[in-house]
Design an enzyme around this catalytic site. Structure first.
Site, mmCIF file in Angstrom:
data_model
loop_
_atom_site.group_PDB
_atom_site.id
_atom_site.type_symbol
_atom_site.label_atom_id
_atom_site.label_comp_id
_atom_site.label_asym_id
_atom_site.label_seq_id
_atom_site.Cartn_x
_atom_site.Cartn_y
_atom_site.Cartn_z
ATOM 1 N N HIS A 114 -14.550 -12.944 18.454
ATOM 2 C CA HIS A 114 -14.028 -13.569 19.752
ATOM 3 C C HIS A 114 -13.340 -14.898 19.855
ATOM 4 C CE1 HIS A 114 -17.926 -15.635 21.523
ATOM 5 N NE2 HIS A 114 -17.936 -15.689 20.492
ATOM 6 N N HIS A 115 -13.605 -15.467 18.454
ATOM 7 C CA HIS A 115 -12.748 -16.906 18.163
ATOM 8 C C HIS A 115 -11.522 -16.584 17.484
ATOM 9 C CE1 HIS A 115 -16.607 -18.658 19.704
ATOM 10 N NE2 HIS A 115 -17.168 -18.352 18.602
ATOM 11 N N CYS A 116 -10.907 -15.429 17.242
ATOM 12 C CA CYS A 116 -9.785 -15.032 16.368
ATOM 13 C C CYS A 116 -8.705 -14.983 17.470
ATOM 14 C CB CYS A 116 -9.962 -14.164 15.573
ATOM 15 S SG CYS A 116 -8.481 -13.855 14.839
ATOM 16 N N GLN A 156 -17.996 -19.730 23.761
ATOM 17 C CA GLN A 156 -16.825 -19.343 24.555
ATOM 18 C C GLN A 156 -15.867 -18.416 23.704
ATOM 19 O OE1 GLN A 156 -14.308 -22.581 25.250
ATOM 20 N NE2 GLN A 156 -12.508 -21.289 25.946
ATOM 21 N N ASN A 158 -12.859 -17.888 23.285
ATOM 22 C CA ASN A 158 -11.741 -18.396 23.062
ATOM 23 C C ASN A 158 -10.372 -17.826 22.629
ATOM 24 O OD1 ASN A 158 -12.803 -19.229 20.673
ATOM 25 N ND2 ASN A 158 -10.927 -20.946 20.480
#
Length: 328
Positions: A114-116, A156, A158
């Site tokens: 979920h950070h990509c 988070q 992001n």
């Protein structure tokens, strides 16, 4: 190659989850859908060509995965040993999205990067599998036009937030430790329901907030698919999460989300995301067993293919459908 010893992530986590579930007789080889590696064509549904070309530089992959020695490896080795497994998990998330729509639920024992975002990796995440799964469903599966992301990893999310910043079809709920990586203020603008936690948040407060906000999010918008990012880095003692949730709290959290989805008959796709302790594999397996025991994941899908050939064929057909879609 021994590189996993230089990294907080337990690279064997996903295989251990599968082995625990086999030991408990919940699954057998003939009922596991093998993930197919996402192709360049698949990845270009979301990622820019410029970003994918960057991954041909080993030092870029070393920065994203936070394993400095990777920078000194020939890129063909990096592609095969580091990026191919991540592309396969990404393919698994895309496939699981289609399977969830077909049968009501699916779990990719992996994924949750979920950070990509479309043009930038980070935080161990090289491919935007959550964004890809949702875009595939929007573009290629009839009847899917709204999605809700419930991101309960300690960090988070992001990446998907940046990707869906101006997309009103996607509702994002994110519950995370406010003080840790990535602290992406711009991406926070995409969160429709933001729950920022303090250091050391424990079970009672956490579960109350998750229950309240999951119900609120799904009452606010009934989506065609829920993508549930079920990180276990909320576990007490996790070196990166900074929260203090017990194993029982994690099992209960997943139960809360699945109950809310199944009660509303909304298809749900779960990915396992972060979790940086050796015991997280056992907790993920225990949670899946609990979901099964409560009837929140269909019991007939846990029988052997020989006993239930229709179920096996349905899964195979769904996987085949997805492959055909990706080739179109």
């Amino acid at each position: 190659m021994g590189l996993e010893k230089l990294h907080p992530f337990d690279a064997g986590k996903w295989g251990k989850v599968i082995n625990f579930l086999k030991e408990e007789k919940l699954i057998a080889d003939d009922l596991i859908v093998q993930a197919r590696e996402a192709t360049d064509e698949d990845l270009l549904v979301v990622h820019t060509r410029r970003y994918l070309n960057k991954l041909k530089w080993s030092f870029v992959v070393a920065t994203i995965t936070e394993i400095p020695p990777v920078a000194f490896l020939p890129n063909f080795v990096v592609q095969r040993k580091v990026l191919k497994p991540l592309r396969t998990q990404t393919g698994g998330t895309i496939m699981a999205g289609k399977l969830a729509v077909d049968r009501g639920w699916a779990i990719n024992v992996g994924g949750g990067f979920h950070h990509c975002s479309s043009d930038k990796g980070g935080g161990f995440c090289a491919y935007a599998d959550i964004t890809l799964a949702i875009k595939f469903l929007f573009e290629r599966v009839q009847g899917v036009s709204k999605a809700t992301i419930i991101d309960l990893d300690a960090h988070q999310g992001n990446g998907h937030e940046r990707d869906f910043m101006d997309d009103h079809r996607v509702y994002i709920m994110d519950v995370y430790n406010r003080y840790i990586y990535p602290g992406d203020g711009f991406a926070k603008r995409a969160i429709k329901r933001k729950v920022e936690l303090e250091w050391g948040t424990e079970d009672t407060e956490y579960l109350q907030k998750v229950h309240t906000h999951v119900e609120g999010a799904l009452n606010e918008l009934k989506p065609d698919i829920i993508v549930y990012n079920a990180g276990t880095d909320i576990l007490d003692g996790d070196p990166l999460g900074g929260l203090a949730i017990s194993p029982q709290g994690i099992v209960k959290r997943d139960e809360v989300v699945f109950k809310a989805a199944r009660r509303r008959r909304i298809p749900i796709l779960m990915v396992t995301s972060g979790g940086y302790q050796k015991r997280t594999a056992r907790i993920i397996a225990d949670s899946i067993l609990n979901l099964h025991n409560l009837g929140l994941i269909d019991k007939e899908l846990a029988t052997s293919g020989a006993e239930n050939p229709k179920v096996e064929q349905m899964i195979r057909d769904s996987a085949k459908d997805l492959t055909n879609l990706s080739l179109q």
